[in-house]
Design a protein around this motif. Structure first.
Motif, mmCIF file in Angstrom:
data_model
loop_
_atom_site.group_PDB
_atom_site.id
_atom_site.type_symbol
_atom_site.label_atom_id
_atom_site.label_comp_id
_atom_site.label_asym_id
_atom_site.label_seq_id
_atom_site.Cartn_x
_atom_site.Cartn_y
_atom_site.Cartn_z
ATOM 1 N N LEU A 205 0.845 -1.197 0.000
ATOM 2 C CA LEU A 205 0.000 0.000 0.000
ATOM 3 C C LEU A 205 0.876 1.242 0.000
ATOM 4 N N ILE A 206 0.501 2.225 -0.814
ATOM 5 C CA ILE A 206 1.189 3.520 -0.838
ATOM 6 C C ILE A 206 0.270 4.544 -0.196
ATOM 7 N N ALA A 207 0.711 5.141 0.912
ATOM 8 C CA ALA A 207 -0.096 6.127 1.639
ATOM 9 C C ALA A 207 -0.047 7.485 0.951
ATOM 10 N N ASP A 208 -0.897 8.397 1.413
ATOM 11 C CA ASP A 208 -0.960 9.731 0.822
ATOM 12 C C ASP A 208 0.350 10.496 0.980
ATOM 13 N N ASP A 209 1.101 10.213 2.073
ATOM 14 C CA ASP A 209 2.368 10.913 2.288
ATOM 15 C C ASP A 209 3.538 10.267 1.560
ATOM 16 N N GLY A 210 3.266 9.214 0.755
ATOM 17 C CA GLY A 210 4.314 8.547 -0.007
ATOM 18 C C GLY A 210 4.932 7.360 0.687
ATOM 19 N N THR A 211 4.566 7.124 1.936
ATOM 20 C CA THR A 211 5.088 5.965 2.656
ATOM 21 C C THR A 211 4.560 4.664 2.041
ATOM 22 N N ILE A 212 5.433 3.690 1.932
ATOM 23 C CA ILE A 212 5.054 2.392 1.363
ATOM 24 C C ILE A 212 5.076 1.336 2.462
ATOM 25 N N GLU A 213 3.952 0.630 2.617
ATOM 26 C CA GLU A 213 3.867 -0.453 3.594
ATOM 27 C C GLU A 213 3.622 -1.761 2.861
ATOM 28 N N ALA A 214 4.505 -2.724 3.090
ATOM 29 C CA ALA A 214 4.374 -4.038 2.460
ATOM 30 C C ALA A 214 4.332 -5.096 3.552
ATOM 31 N N ILE A 215 3.289 -5.930 3.533
ATOM 32 C CA ILE A 215 3.122 -6.979 4.524
ATOM 33 C C ILE A 215 3.040 -8.321 3.799
ATOM 34 N N THR A 216 3.919 -9.252 4.180
ATOM 35 C CA THR A 216 3.901 -10.602 3.623
ATOM 36 C C THR A 216 3.528 -11.582 4.721
ATOM 37 N N SER A 217 2.456 -12.339 4.490
ATOM 38 C CA SER A 217 1.962 -13.283 5.486
ATOM 39 C C SER A 217 2.028 -14.700 4.921
ATOM 40 N N ALA A 218 2.612 -15.619 5.696
ATOM 41 C CA ALA A 218 2.605 -17.039 5.348
ATOM 42 C C ALA A 218 1.473 -17.700 6.118
ATOM 43 N N GLN A 219 0.635 -18.461 5.396
ATOM 44 C CA GLN A 219 -0.554 -19.029 6.003
ATOM 45 C C GLN A 219 -0.491 -20.553 6.017
ATOM 46 N N ASN A 220 -1.138 -21.142 7.034
ATOM 47 C CA ASN A 220 -1.298 -22.587 7.093
ATOM 48 C C ASN A 220 -2.410 -23.010 6.137
ATOM 49 N N SER A 221 -2.613 -24.315 5.996
ATOM 50 C CA SER A 221 -3.634 -24.818 5.075
ATOM 51 C C SER A 221 -5.041 -24.380 5.471
ATOM 52 N N ASP A 222 -5.253 -24.078 6.767
ATOM 53 C CA ASP A 222 -6.569 -23.599 7.205
ATOM 54 C C ASP A 222 -6.657 -22.082 7.209
ATOM 55 N N GLU A 223 -5.648 -21.418 6.562
ATOM 56 C CA GLU A 223 -5.586 -19.968 6.397
ATOM 57 C C GLU A 223 -5.282 -19.236 7.698
ATOM 58 N N THR A 224 -4.897 -19.945 8.778
ATOM 59 C CA THR A 224 -4.420 -19.265 9.969
ATOM 60 C C THR A 224 -2.994 -18.776 9.729
ATOM 61 N N LEU A 225 -2.608 -17.697 10.448
ATOM 62 C CA LEU A 225 -1.308 -17.071 10.223
ATOM 63 C C LEU A 225 -0.178 -17.943 10.743
ATOM 64 N N GLN A 226 0.831 -18.152 9.890
ATOM 65 C CA GLN A 226 2.019 -18.917 10.271
ATOM 66 C C GLN A 226 3.157 -18.001 10.692
ATOM 67 N N ARG A 227 3.413 -16.981 9.901
ATOM 68 C CA ARG A 227 4.415 -15.967 10.219
ATOM 69 C C ARG A 227 4.123 -14.729 9.371
ATOM 70 N N ARG A 228 4.748 -13.604 9.736
ATOM 71 C CA ARG A 228 4.450 -12.351 9.039
ATOM 72 C C ARG A 228 5.675 -11.443 9.028
ATOM 73 N N LEU A 229 5.820 -10.725 7.950
ATOM 74 C CA LEU A 229 6.890 -9.726 7.810
ATOM 75 C C LEU A 229 6.276 -8.423 7.326
ATOM 76 N N LYS A 230 6.620 -7.322 8.001
ATOM 77 C CA LYS A 230 6.120 -6.004 7.589
ATOM 78 C C LYS A 230 7.296 -5.073 7.317
ATOM 79 N N GLU A 231 7.234 -4.395 6.177
ATOM 80 C CA GLU A 231 8.295 -3.461 5.794
ATOM 81 C C GLU A 231 7.672 -2.113 5.458
ATOM 82 N N VAL A 232 8.144 -1.069 6.151
ATOM 83 C CA VAL A 232 7.652 0.289 5.933
ATOM 84 C C VAL A 232 8.807 1.145 5.420
ATOM 85 N N THR A 233 8.593 1.769 4.243
ATOM 86 C CA THR A 233 9.628 2.597 3.609
ATOM 87 C C THR A 233 9.145 4.026 3.519
ATOM 88 N N SER A 234 9.993 4.978 3.944
ATOM 89 C CA SER A 234 9.619 6.393 3.886
ATOM 90 C C SER A 234 9.511 6.860 2.448
#
Length: 416
Positions: A205-234
């Motif tokens: 997602l690109i915010a109005d101020d230009g900040t970029i937020e990227a979230i990568t989620s690894a899911q189990n077979s039942d779609e529950t969260l396995q792990r997550r990584l979030k990266e925010v760039t100015s």
């Protein structure tokens, strides 16, 4: 006189003949000559021959490319070793189908004319569907088929789905990419095991101020969260914060803050801090780069106590004669040299000497000199020495200009 490394390019008036001659050592004799000649044939096709010659006039390699008058058929014949026989022949044929789509088939043949592999690409008339097939062993069956379809949404966005199938049409994996009309929202869903559930979901997602937020989620077979990584760039790209949730419990156990500062003198300072869940710093790295980019200093604080446990300095120096010298030295916390590496490249780029001191005792444990000869042959000599600088052994390797022949010789006791 001729400058070291000088290249002279000659182009005919009609642009169909081009010659490029390079004199690596400045002796007024071309060490490598590249000739490109294009012939316009009577049937409207064109044939382009590109040959590479050595200093003595022998042919190093030759490639002949023929394109039909309608540009739908392209044939490439390759003679990699310059012996006059083509080792490979590839033919690309494009067919314009009645429904407006186009199909390109690429076939590669060996020197004896046997088929090595085949691939096929079909593009729909509107360009929204792309199908690619690969027959890697030329047995007549396409081993893999990839189909990409893009659907235009009513709100201006797009949804693109790519599916990879095997020779019996069984699904191997798939990817769906959803892009908003303004491209500020991109969601990618990957089903890596073809079970119908998204194993990886990435949202950008690109915010109005230009900040970029990227979230990568690894899911189990039942779609529950396995792990997550979030990266925010100015918005200026100088600050990047990466957070890790390794167990998928919704809490980020570790955070990496990466900040770059533009100094007034043109240099840059980059600090990388590694933090625990509570925000305490457990590791820090500082990277300083000079304004000309020729000097870089990396300081590592492995335990976050404010002391530099290791400092690595890299410096590049360009001498007035064109010689390029690169040095890298690593020191411990108290300033003791741990290891050192030096690389010297001659002005013509044909001689490279590499010295490596693995234990920081002031003697080079290994020295490698690589020389590119006028005939295109590469000779590499490596000397190994003990802690006093006494020669232990030597390895000499040579590689022909076309890379098809190699020789090795070893002096195990350094007696010459």
């Amino acid at each position: 006189s001729s400058a070291i490394g000088q290249t002279v390019d000659t182009v005919s008036a009609n642009g169909l003949e081009m010659t490029s001659e390079t004199d690596f050592d400045g002796d007024l004799i071309a060490d490598v000559k590249v000739e490109t000649t294009t012939v316009l044939n009577a049937d409207g096709s064109r044939t382009t021959t590109r040959s590479v010659d050595n200093r003595d006039g022998t042919t190093r390699s030759e490639v002949v490319t023929t394109i039909s008058d309608d540009q739908l058929v392209t044939t490439v014949q390759s003679d990699r070793d310059g012996d006059g026989a083509d080792e490979r022949k590839s033919t690309g044929t494009t067919v314009l189908n009645n429904d407006g789509s186009s199909t390109e088939t690429l076939e590669t043949e060996a020197a004896d004319g046997s088929l090595l592999n085949r691939s096929q690409t079909t593009i729909s008339d509107d360009g929204l569907t792309l199908t690619q097939r690969a027959d890697a062993d030329a047995d007549g069956t396409y081993d893999l088929t990839s189909e990409t379809q893009t659907v235009l949404q009513n709100d201006g966005g797009t949804v693109t789905t790519t599916e990879l199938r095997d020779s019996v049409n069984a699904l191997r994996n798939s990817r769906t990419v959803t892009i908003s009309d303004d491209a500020r929202s991109i969601v990618t869903e990957d089903d890596v095991n073809a079970d119908g559930q998204a194993d990886l979901v990435t949202t950008r997602l690109i915010a109005d101020d230009g900040t970029i937020e990227a979230i990568t989620s690894a899911q189990n077979s039942d779609e529950t969260l396995q792990r997550r990584l979030k990266e925010v760039t100015s918005d200026d790209g100088l600050t990047v914060t990466t957070s890790f949730d390794q167990d998928g419990d919704g809490t980020f156990e570790s955070v990496v803050d990466d900040q770059t500062f533009l100094e007034a003198d043109g240099s840059t300072t980059r600090t990388i801090e590694r933090k625990d869940e509570d925000g305490s710093v457990y590791g820090r790295t500082q990277i300083d780069i000079s304004d000309d980019g020729l000097t870089e200093t990396v300081r590592d604080d492995w335990n976050g106590n404010g002391q530099h446990d290791r400092t690595t300095t890299r410096n590049t120096d360009l001498a007035s004669d064109g010689t390029l010298t690169f040095t890298q030295q690593t020191q411990s916390e108290n300033g003791t040299v741990i290891e050192e590496y030096t690389e010297v490249t001659s002005a013509d780029g044909r001689t490279v000497t590499q010295d490596y001191d693995a234990d920081g005792n002031g003697y080079f444990d290994a020295e490698t000199t690589t020389i590119l000869g006028s005939d295109g042959k590469t000779t590499s000599t490596t000397d190994y020495s003990d802690e006093t600088g006494t020669l232990l052994s030597t390895i000499v390797s040579t590689t022909s200009s076309d890379g098809l022949e190699s020789t090795w010789s070893i002096d195990r006791d350094g007696d010459g």
